[in-house]
Design an enzyme around this catalytic site. Structure first.
Site, mmCIF file in Angstrom:
data_model
loop_
_atom_site.group_PDB
_atom_site.id
_atom_site.type_symbol
_atom_site.label_atom_id
_atom_site.label_comp_id
_atom_site.label_asym_id
_atom_site.label_seq_id
_atom_site.Cartn_x
_atom_site.Cartn_y
_atom_site.Cartn_z
ATOM 1 N N ASN A 59 76.503 26.369 -60.077
ATOM 2 C CA ASN A 59 75.167 26.071 -60.589
ATOM 3 C C ASN A 59 74.716 27.185 -61.517
ATOM 4 O O ASN A 59 75.211 27.302 -62.622
ATOM 5 C CB ASN A 59 74.206 25.847 -59.418
ATOM 6 C CG ASN A 59 72.769 25.655 -59.874
ATOM 7 O OD1 ASN A 59 72.530 24.970 -60.860
ATOM 8 N ND2 ASN A 59 71.822 26.265 -59.199
ATOM 9 N N GLU A 60 73.852 28.052 -61.000
ATOM 10 C CA GLU A 60 73.318 29.140 -61.835
ATOM 11 C C GLU A 60 74.104 30.408 -61.583
ATOM 12 O O GLU A 60 73.518 31.447 -61.297
ATOM 13 C CB GLU A 60 71.862 29.394 -61.461
ATOM 14 C CG GLU A 60 70.895 28.482 -62.122
ATOM 15 C CD GLU A 60 69.455 28.831 -61.803
ATOM 16 O OE1 GLU A 60 69.202 29.569 -60.824
ATOM 17 O OE2 GLU A 60 68.581 28.359 -62.533
ATOM 18 N N CYS A 110 70.309 24.779 -56.542
ATOM 19 C CA CYS A 110 70.606 25.803 -55.540
ATOM 20 C C CYS A 110 71.266 25.223 -54.296
ATOM 21 O O CYS A 110 72.004 25.943 -53.610
ATOM 22 C CB CYS A 110 69.330 26.535 -55.164
ATOM 23 S SG CYS A 110 68.734 27.586 -56.489
ATOM 24 N N GLU A 138 67.829 16.955 -57.522
ATOM 25 C CA GLU A 138 68.145 17.887 -56.431
ATOM 26 C C GLU A 138 67.261 17.532 -55.245
ATOM 27 O O GLU A 138 66.107 17.122 -55.410
ATOM 28 C CB GLU A 138 67.886 19.332 -56.862
ATOM 29 C CG GLU A 138 68.089 20.313 -55.700
ATOM 30 C CD GLU A 138 68.141 21.770 -56.113
ATOM 31 O OE1 GLU A 138 67.579 22.121 -57.165
ATOM 32 O OE2 GLU A 138 68.747 22.560 -55.354
#
Ligand code: AHR
Length: 662
Positions: A372-373, A242, A50
């Site tokens: 993602n999350e 993120c 990332e």
């Protein structure tokens, strides 16, 4: 003395799996070499990249100029004016008739007194590091009536090299040149000077070392890529994290912005500007490291690509913005187009784009992440739309699905909802679980996948790192806790298909998140103890798991000391070399002596090979000054046969390889 017998082989005893034994001697480790178990997932150990901690711009991406296109909100961030020998002029930022719509701003120099040159200087990312005798590739988009002088200077103003260009004229032109640096400097500057009275517009001012990874143009830092290659990662997940979500939807990562001419890749601000600690208001994504470069990097280091796309949701910790369901089609289409970009024939729209960018061969993409999350009903309204569309067009592509930001504590409800969904019909191939927890949590969770439903989706431990204390340093203690849980990953690798530590990179003095796997500055790099754990597991991944039985005499102290860390063991067979591989983690503060029995090993070799990662103290960590303080050491040991003894030092990971002929 009573003896406890603990079997560590999920295939045989799925519900009675406890592999920690607490410091008590003697300890016996029995490996059933004659009865191999399940195959180990070939994708088990990978990496997750990332652009956080200046991992891409200012890091892996070898561009030396910061804010090369003047597109930061503070347009002249990183730049200053330079007047030499009585030169005078004005510097402004303009956007009228810019280079292109994606890159509208440029710098304008208006020179009123020639002197020895008026122009701009760029300081790079905390200085430009130059090496004596190395070539640097300069380029700029320019127009105007003044000739250019481009030079490199060290921090004292000493010139290190230069090149010159005639006035480009009134149309934008690309000027390219090579500057050889006559000296080494850590904090050099790049100067672009107009040398006559007149005007000059400048955009995409770029300087790369000639020697990048594989000497590619628009390339990557060779030393940092080498660190990745040395991990032998089976896959690489990218580009986040993120940043895939974005703080808001406008800020999300859009892969189509990241391919083609770098001058036409629109810059985006980096969501890690907004980190809780160490904010970085001038952290941007140039996308110079874009999706073609990511795919190429995967190809170069032999890692299966795992791109992740936004699923119509921005960060749920921040803006929580959602794309309405009736407007989500373009997001789904982006995912489908990405698969076509990676795999499509050159006759397809996106396959043709790939070919035009110089890579006609497909990248053989096998999986894609959706979100993602993400968590909650909002995710489970959106994600299945992607899943169904992907499977309809590309039934062989595996979809990686989010399970929220964590697996327990405050995240339990989100994680539980996800698994309730998967158990009640929501389709999922591979579920991405994240855990950033204390070392003790890691030790307590070594067996967390022993009871995982073997008929459900596979697990991807997609982001994990042991956070040691409030400072969250990259200690040996943290690394050993990670090694412990990884014995559980290997043992359960019939269901734990993939795993990756996070974050991968951190630039010293410019990071937003710690701990991190690899630390670097503009010229140096070192691996944390956790890096060595990842490398050791990855390079010693067996093909099949072998059953392990642990026996120890339980002492009153060990019975009482449930909080005490213990010994964690997993074993497997390397089919190619015929070696039994034994991973032994001693997470205690004292050495543990063990008798090892490779039961069924027909022709054990007379020597075993051991690689040991440990250090004098669990608090030890690596640094630029002592990069190998905590590093693996290799040794060979004579063994009398299939049964032998060995002491496992305090706070250690030992990988034993024995040709066993079982
Ligand atoms: O690895 C750092 C961040 O942790 C990732 O971007 C995100 O997925 C998680 O919260």
């Amino acid at each position: 003395m009573s003896s406890r017998k603990l079997t560590a082989f999920a295939g045989i005893f799925p519900f009675a799996l406890v592999t920690a034994i607490f410091a008590a001697a003697p300890t016996r480790i029995t490996v059933d070499v004659a009865h191999p178990g399940h195959e180990v997932s070939p994708l088990l150990h990978g990496i997750f990249f990332e652009d956080i901690n200046y991992g891409a711009d200012g890091g892996l991406y070898a561009e030396l100029v910061q804010n090369r296109s003047f597109e930061h909100e503070e347009h002249l961030f990183g730049w200053s004016t330079v007047s030499r020998g009585g030169a005078a002029g004005a510097l402004s930022v303009e956007s009228l008739d810019g280079l292109n719509a994606k890159n509208p701003h440029y710098a304008r120099l208006v020179v009123s007194a020639q002197g020895k040159g008026f122009g701009v200087a760029n300081e790079g990312f905390g200085g430009i590091a130059l090496k004596a005798g190395e070539n640097y590739l300069f380029s700029v988009h320019a127009r105007g009536t003044a000739p250019l002088r481009v030079l490199l200077e060290d921090e004292t103003g000493r010139p290190l090299g230069e090149t010159h260009f005639d006035a480009p004229g009134m149309q934008w032109r690309t000027l390219d040149g090579i500057i050889r640096s006559s000296g080494t400097a850590l904090h050099a500057r790049l100067l672009v000077l107009a040398t006559e009275v007149g005007g000059l517009d400048l955009d995409v001012v770029s300087l790369f070392p000639e020697h990048t990874w594989k000497d590619r143009r628009n390339g990557l830092r060779a030393d940092l890529v080498q660190m990745l290659a040395d991990l032998h990662p089976a896959f690489m997940r990218f580009p986040g994290g993120c940043i895939v979500e974005g703080k808001d939807l406008a800020n999300r990562y859009q892969w189509k912005d990241t391919i083609g001419d770098i001058a036409a890749r629109p810059q985006n601000w980096n969501r890690w500007q907004d980190a809780v600690r160490l904010t970085a208001p001038n952290y941007y994504q140039t996308y110079g490291l874009g999706f073609l470069e990511y795919f190429q990097l995967c190809e170069d280091i032999g890692a299966e690509p795992l791109p992740v796309v936004n699923c119509g949701m921005a960060c749920q910790f921040q803006s929580k913005q959602l794309v309405p369901l009736n407007e989500i089609d373009p997001f789904v289409q982006d995912a489908l187009d990405l698969i076509e970009f990676a795999n499509g024939p050159v006759t397809s729209e996106w396959g043709a784009r790939r070919a035009a960018l110089g890579h006609p061969a497909p990248f053989n993409l096998k999986m894609i992440g959706v979100g993602n999350e993400q968590w909650g009903e909002e995710y489970f309204e959106r994600y299945p739309l992607f899943y169904r569309a992907i499977k309809a067009k590309y039934p062989d592509i595996k979809v990686v699905t989010g399970a929220g930001p964590g697996v327990d504590a405050g995240d339990q409800a989100r994680w539980k909802l996800a698994w309730d969904k998967f158990r009640s019909g929501t389709p999922a191939d591979i579920v991405d679980e994240h855990f950033y927890r204390s070392p003790q949590w890691f030790l307590d969770n070594v067996n967390r996948y022993d009871t995982q439903d073997r008929n459900g989706p596979k697990i991807f431990a997609g982001e994990f790192a042991a956070h040691d204390g409030t400072a969250k340093r990259n200690t040996l203690r943290a690394a050993i806790a990670e090694a412990a849980i990884m014995t559980g990953f290997v043992r359960n690798s019939d269901v734990v298909a993939m795993s990756s530590y996070a974050p991968l990179f951190a630039k010293a003095g410019a990071w937003q998140w710690n701990p991190d796997l690899i630390w670097f500055d503009n010229t140096r790099v070192y691996g944390s103890p956790s890096y060595h754990v990842q490398a050791l597991f990855s390079r010693n991944r067996p093909d099949v798991v072998l059953p392990v039985t642990l026996e120890s005499a339980a002492s009153p102290a060990s019975e009482a000391g449930k909080a005490a860390p213990g010994l964690y063991v997993v074993a497997g067979l390397d089919r190619k070399t015929g070696e039994t591989i034994l991973d032994v983690v001693n997470a205690t503060g004292g050495a543990i002596a063990a008798d090892i029995d490779l039961r069924g090993a027909a022709h054990p070799a007379a020597e075993a090979h051991a690689t040991v990662l440990t250090s004098a103290s669990a608090d030890d960590e690596n640094s630029f000054e002592a990069p190998d303080k905590v590093a693996p050491r290799d040794e060979t040991m004579k063994i009398p046969g299939a049964s032998f003894s060995r002491e496992f030092p305090a706070n250690s990971l030992t990988i034993l390889r024995v040709k066993s002929g079982g």
